[in-house]
Design a protein around this motif. Structure first.
Motif, PDB file in Angstrom:
ATOM      1  N   MET A   1       0.853  -1.170   0.000  1.00  0.00           N
ATOM      2  CA  MET A   1       0.000   0.000   0.000  1.00  0.00           C
ATOM      3  C   MET A   1       0.901   1.236   0.000  1.00  0.00           C
ATOM      4  SD  MET A   1      -2.832   1.135   2.832  1.00  0.00           S
ATOM      5  CE  MET A   1      -3.923  -0.190   2.450  1.00  0.00           C
ATOM      6  N   PRO A   2       0.739   2.142  -0.934  1.00  0.00           N
ATOM      7  CA  PRO A   2       1.570   3.345  -0.998  1.00  0.00           C
ATOM      8  C   PRO A   2       1.333   4.257   0.201  1.00  0.00           C
ATOM      9  CG  PRO A   2       0.404   2.990  -3.063  1.00  0.00           C
ATOM     10  CD  PRO A   2      -0.159   2.029  -2.071  1.00  0.00           C
ATOM     11  N   SER A   3       2.402   4.904   0.632  1.00  0.00           N
ATOM     12  CA  SER A   3       2.317   5.829   1.755  1.00  0.00           C
ATOM     13  C   SER A   3       1.972   7.222   1.260  1.00  0.00           C
ATOM     14  CB  SER A   3       3.644   5.870   2.505  1.00  0.00           C
ATOM     15  OG  SER A   3       3.591   6.834   3.526  1.00  0.00           O
ATOM     16  N   LEU A   4       1.166   7.926   2.026  1.00  0.00           N
ATOM     17  CA  LEU A   4       0.840   9.316   1.718  1.00  0.00           C
ATOM     18  C   LEU A   4       1.910  10.272   2.244  1.00  0.00           C
ATOM     19  CD1 LEU A   4      -2.975   9.304   2.546  1.00  0.00           C
ATOM     20  CD2 LEU A   4      -1.900   9.286   0.271  1.00  0.00           C
ATOM     21  N   VAL A   5       2.782   9.744   3.103  1.00  0.00           N
ATOM     22  CA  VAL A   5       3.797  10.571   3.744  1.00  0.00           C
ATOM     23  C   VAL A   5       5.176  10.090   3.303  1.00  0.00           C
ATOM     24  CG1 VAL A   5       4.708  11.355   5.959  1.00  0.00           C
ATOM     25  CG2 VAL A   5       2.273  10.877   5.720  1.00  0.00           C
ATOM     26  N   PRO A   6       5.979  10.952   2.698  1.00  0.00           N
ATOM     27  CA  PRO A   6       7.321  10.524   2.293  1.00  0.00           C
ATOM     28  C   PRO A   6       8.198  10.304   3.519  1.00  0.00           C
ATOM     29  CG  PRO A   6       7.066  12.867   1.927  1.00  0.00           C
ATOM     30  CD  PRO A   6       5.715  12.346   2.361  1.00  0.00           C
ATOM     31  N   PRO A   7       9.216   9.456   3.413  1.00  0.00           N
ATOM     32  CA  PRO A   7      10.099   9.245   4.557  1.00  0.00           C
ATOM     33  C   PRO A   7      10.892  10.511   4.871  1.00  0.00           C
ATOM     34  CG  PRO A   7      10.996   8.179   2.617  1.00  0.00           C
ATOM     35  CD  PRO A   7       9.633   8.680   2.247  1.00  0.00           C
ATOM     36  N   VAL A   8      11.140  10.729   6.147  1.00  0.00           N
ATOM     37  CA  VAL A   8      11.987  11.856   6.553  1.00  0.00           C
ATOM     38  C   VAL A   8      13.399  11.616   6.037  1.00  0.00           C
ATOM     39  CG1 VAL A   8      12.961  13.107   8.531  1.00  0.00           C
ATOM     40  CG2 VAL A   8      10.573  12.348   8.577  1.00  0.00           C
ATOM     41  N   ARG A 100      19.816   4.695  19.259  1.00  0.00           N
ATOM     42  CA  ARG A 100      19.214   3.371  19.143  1.00  0.00           C
ATOM     43  C   ARG A 100      17.823   3.487  18.538  1.00  0.00           C
ATOM     44  NH1 ARG A 100      19.057   1.950  25.007  1.00  0.00           N
ATOM     45  NH2 ARG A 100      18.702   4.152  25.047  1.00  0.00           N
ATOM     46  N   CYS A 101      17.320   2.351  18.124  1.00  0.00           N
ATOM     47  CA  CYS A 101      15.959   2.275  17.590  1.00  0.00           C
ATOM     48  C   CYS A 101      15.743   3.299  16.475  1.00  0.00           C
ATOM     49  CB  CYS A 101      14.926   2.462  18.702  1.00  0.00           C
ATOM     50  SG  CYS A 101      15.105   1.307  20.065  1.00  0.00           S
ATOM     51  N   LEU A 102      16.681   3.323  15.531  1.00  0.00           N
ATOM     52  CA  LEU A 102      16.576   4.269  14.428  1.00  0.00           C
ATOM     53  C   LEU A 102      15.318   3.980  13.615  1.00  0.00           C
ATOM     54  CD1 LEU A 102      20.250   4.306  13.083  1.00  0.00           C
ATOM     55  CD2 LEU A 102      19.190   5.878  14.721  1.00  0.00           C
ATOM     56  N   ALA A 103      14.554   5.011  13.373  1.00  0.00           N
ATOM     57  CA  ALA A 103      13.382   4.935  12.497  1.00  0.00           C
ATOM     58  C   ALA A 103      13.586   6.005  11.436  1.00  0.00           C
ATOM     59  CB  ALA A 103      12.100   5.148  13.282  1.00  0.00           C
ATOM     60  N   LEU A 104      14.320   5.642  10.384  1.00  0.00           N
ATOM     61  CA  LEU A 104      14.657   6.631   9.363  1.00  0.00           C
ATOM     62  C   LEU A 104      13.418   7.225   8.720  1.00  0.00           C
ATOM     63  CD1 LEU A 104      17.736   5.026   7.573  1.00  0.00           C
ATOM     64  CD2 LEU A 104      17.700   6.669   9.452  1.00  0.00           C
ATOM     65  N   SER A 105      12.426   6.398   8.432  1.00  0.00           N
ATOM     66  CA  SER A 105      11.236   6.915   7.756  1.00  0.00           C
ATOM     67  C   SER A 105      10.544   7.996   8.579  1.00  0.00           C
ATOM     68  CB  SER A 105      10.264   5.786   7.435  1.00  0.00           C
ATOM     69  OG  SER A 105       9.798   5.188   8.624  1.00  0.00           O
ATOM     70  N   GLU A 106      10.620   7.891   9.905  1.00  0.00           N
ATOM     71  CA  GLU A 106      10.019   8.890  10.794  1.00  0.00           C
ATOM     72  C   GLU A 106      11.028   9.945  11.241  1.00  0.00           C
ATOM     73  OE1 GLU A 106       6.769   8.976  11.273  1.00  0.00           O
ATOM     74  OE2 GLU A 106       6.612   7.172  10.056  1.00  0.00           O
ATOM     75  N   GLY A 107      12.315   9.711  10.967  1.00  0.00           N
ATOM     76  CA  GLY A 107      13.346  10.652  11.375  1.00  0.00           C
ATOM     77  C   GLY A 107      13.539  10.699  12.876  1.00  0.00           C
ATOM     78  N   GLY A 141      19.668  15.100   9.310  1.00  0.00           N
ATOM     79  CA  GLY A 141      18.286  15.494   9.069  1.00  0.00           C
ATOM     80  C   GLY A 141      17.248  14.743   9.869  1.00  0.00           C
ATOM     81  N   PHE A 142      17.647  14.126  10.999  1.00  0.00           N
ATOM     82  CA  PHE A 142      16.648  13.532  11.887  1.00  0.00           C
ATOM     83  C   PHE A 142      15.700  14.635  12.362  1.00  0.00           C
ATOM     84  CE2 PHE A 142      19.546  10.005  12.003  1.00  0.00           C
ATOM     85  CZ  PHE A 142      18.754   8.908  12.287  1.00  0.00           C
ATOM     86  N   HIS A 143      14.458  14.244  12.635  1.00  0.00           N
ATOM     87  CA  HIS A 143      13.448  15.195  13.085  1.00  0.00           C
ATOM     88  C   HIS A 143      13.341  15.247  14.610  1.00  0.00           C
ATOM     89  CE1 HIS A 143       9.711  17.425  13.324  1.00  0.00           C
ATOM     90  NE2 HIS A 143       9.221  16.474  14.097  1.00  0.00           N
ATOM     91  N   ARG A 144      13.466  14.082  15.267  1.00  0.00           N
ATOM     92  CA  ARG A 144      13.240  14.004  16.712  1.00  0.00           C
ATOM     93  C   ARG A 144      14.175  12.979  17.333  1.00  0.00           C
ATOM     94  NH1 ARG A 144       8.919  14.572  20.575  1.00  0.00           N
ATOM     95  NH2 ARG A 144       8.896  12.871  22.068  1.00  0.00           N
ATOM     96  N   LEU A 145      14.821  13.374  18.420  1.00  0.00           N
ATOM     97  CA  LEU A 145      15.625  12.458  19.216  1.00  0.00           C
ATOM     98  C   LEU A 145      15.014  12.399  20.613  1.00  0.00           C
ATOM     99  CD1 LEU A 145      19.240  13.631  18.306  1.00  0.00           C
ATOM    100  CD2 LEU A 145      17.859  11.862  17.192  1.00  0.00           C
ATOM    101  N   GLU A 146      14.870  11.189  21.133  1.00  0.00           N
ATOM    102  CA  GLU A 146      14.352  11.023  22.488  1.00  0.00           C
ATOM    103  C   GLU A 146      15.468  10.541  23.404  1.00  0.00           C
ATOM    104  OE1 GLU A 146      10.923   8.463  22.387  1.00  0.00           O
ATOM    105  OE2 GLU A 146       9.685  10.018  21.446  1.00  0.00           O
ATOM    106  N   LEU A 147      15.343  10.870  24.666  1.00  0.00           N
ATOM    107  CA  LEU A 147      16.287  10.442  25.700  1.00  0.00           C
ATOM    108  C   LEU A 147      15.437  10.058  26.905  1.00  0.00           C
ATOM    109  CD1 LEU A 147      19.479  12.419  26.725  1.00  0.00           C
ATOM    110  CD2 LEU A 147      18.062  11.207  28.382  1.00  0.00           C
ATOM    111  N   GLN A 148      15.565   8.809  27.346  1.00  0.00           N
ATOM    112  CA  GLN A 148      14.797   8.338  28.494  1.00  0.00           C
ATOM    113  C   GLN A 148      15.747   7.863  29.580  1.00  0.00           C
ATOM    114  OE1 GLN A 148      11.167   6.019  27.663  1.00  0.00           O
ATOM    115  NE2 GLN A 148      11.896   6.000  25.539  1.00  0.00           N
ATOM    116  N   HIS A 149      15.344   8.088  30.814  1.00  0.00           N
ATOM    117  CA  HIS A 149      16.137   7.622  31.958  1.00  0.00           C
ATOM    118  C   HIS A 149      15.214   7.439  33.157  1.00  0.00           C
ATOM    119  CE1 HIS A 149      15.931  11.471  34.076  1.00  0.00           C
ATOM    120  NE2 HIS A 149      16.054  12.024  32.874  1.00  0.00           N
ATOM    121  N   SER A 150      15.664   6.623  34.083  1.00  0.00           N
ATOM    122  CA  SER A 150      14.910   6.447  35.320  1.00  0.00           C
ATOM    123  C   SER A 150      14.772   7.791  36.030  1.00  0.00           C
ATOM    124  CB  SER A 150      15.644   5.461  36.236  1.00  0.00           C
ATOM    125  OG  SER A 150      15.102   5.497  37.536  1.00  0.00           O
ATOM    126  N   VAL A 151      13.630   8.030  36.628  1.00  0.00           N
ATOM    127  CA  VAL A 151      13.446   9.279  37.370  1.00  0.00           C
ATOM    128  C   VAL A 151      14.430   9.368  38.531  1.00  0.00           C
ATOM    129  CG1 VAL A 151      11.024   9.565  36.689  1.00  0.00           C
ATOM    130  CG2 VAL A 151      11.582   8.353  38.806  1.00  0.00           C
TER     131      VAL A 151
END
Length: 194
Positions: A1-8, A100-107, A141-151
């Motif tokens: 199924m074609p995507s309506l959103v191009p990859p980041v 980690r967990c690179l999601a190129l299509s979502e950037g 050209g990544f759009h978003r980077l997340e950083l998680q840690h224990s409180v």
């Protein structure tokens, strides 16, 4: 199924080039891991502070070399990007930085890091994360980077704040560490045009 959103970022964005060496403030360099780093990896994962916030251990240099081989392979698979953080003058290992967990299509990607005990208190993690994030957001050209840690990991909260990762909230009982389930702070940093 074609995507309506191009990859980041299209497939091949990372794999078409060699993993870069990244300069960082504080006399540091982020470089690809080498098999000769195995003894330092074993030593790092024997450190109680690293064990407190990570879920694995390295029992031998052979095991650490296997990890390093996998870390290197993830660059070409475009699933993760791992760097050894070294003293620029001596090439001595002082820490690790990774996307980690690179999601190129979502950037998008998740930032991770640790610092060896002898290098703590010098801003190693903050310098490494800042260099890695600048490369990912500006050069690639990544759009978003997340950083998680224990409180409970206040040092990681300081690293996130120093490197421009805004606190977005708390994920309740989101990750099990060796001692228990932990609530996790979620921080994120967006591309400048976001």
């Amino acid at each position: 199924m074609p995507s309506l959103v191009p990859p980041v970022l299209p497939p091949g964005t990372l794999a078409k080039t060699a993993q870069p060496v990244l300069p960082a403030d504080g006399g540091l360099t982020l470089r690809p891991w080498q098999p000769s780093d195995a003894p330092a990896v074993v030593a790092a994962f024997r450190d109680p502070a690293i064990q407190q916030w990570h879920r694995r251990r390295a029992d031998s240099e052979d095991e650490a070399r296997d990890w390093i081989a996998r870390w290197r392979a993830t660059w070409h698979a475009e699933t993760d990007a791992h760097w050894a953080v070294v003293d620029t003058a001596t090439d001595a290992l002082v820490g690790r930085a990774a996307l980690r967990c690179l999601a190129l299509s979502e950037g998008q990607a998740d930032a991770g890091y640790w610092t060896l005990p002898a290098a703590r208190g010098r801003g190693v993690a903050a310098h490494a994360v800042a260099a890695m994030a600048a490369w990912a957001l500006h050069a690639v050209g990544f759009h978003r980077l997340e950083l998680q840690h224990s409180v409970a990991n206040l040092a990681s909260c300081r690293v996130a704040a120093k490197t421009g990762f805004a606190l977005e909230g708390t994920r309740r009982s989101a990750l099990r560490h060796p001692d228990a389930w932990h609530d996790m702070h979620l921080h994120a940093r967006l591309a400048p045009n976001a």
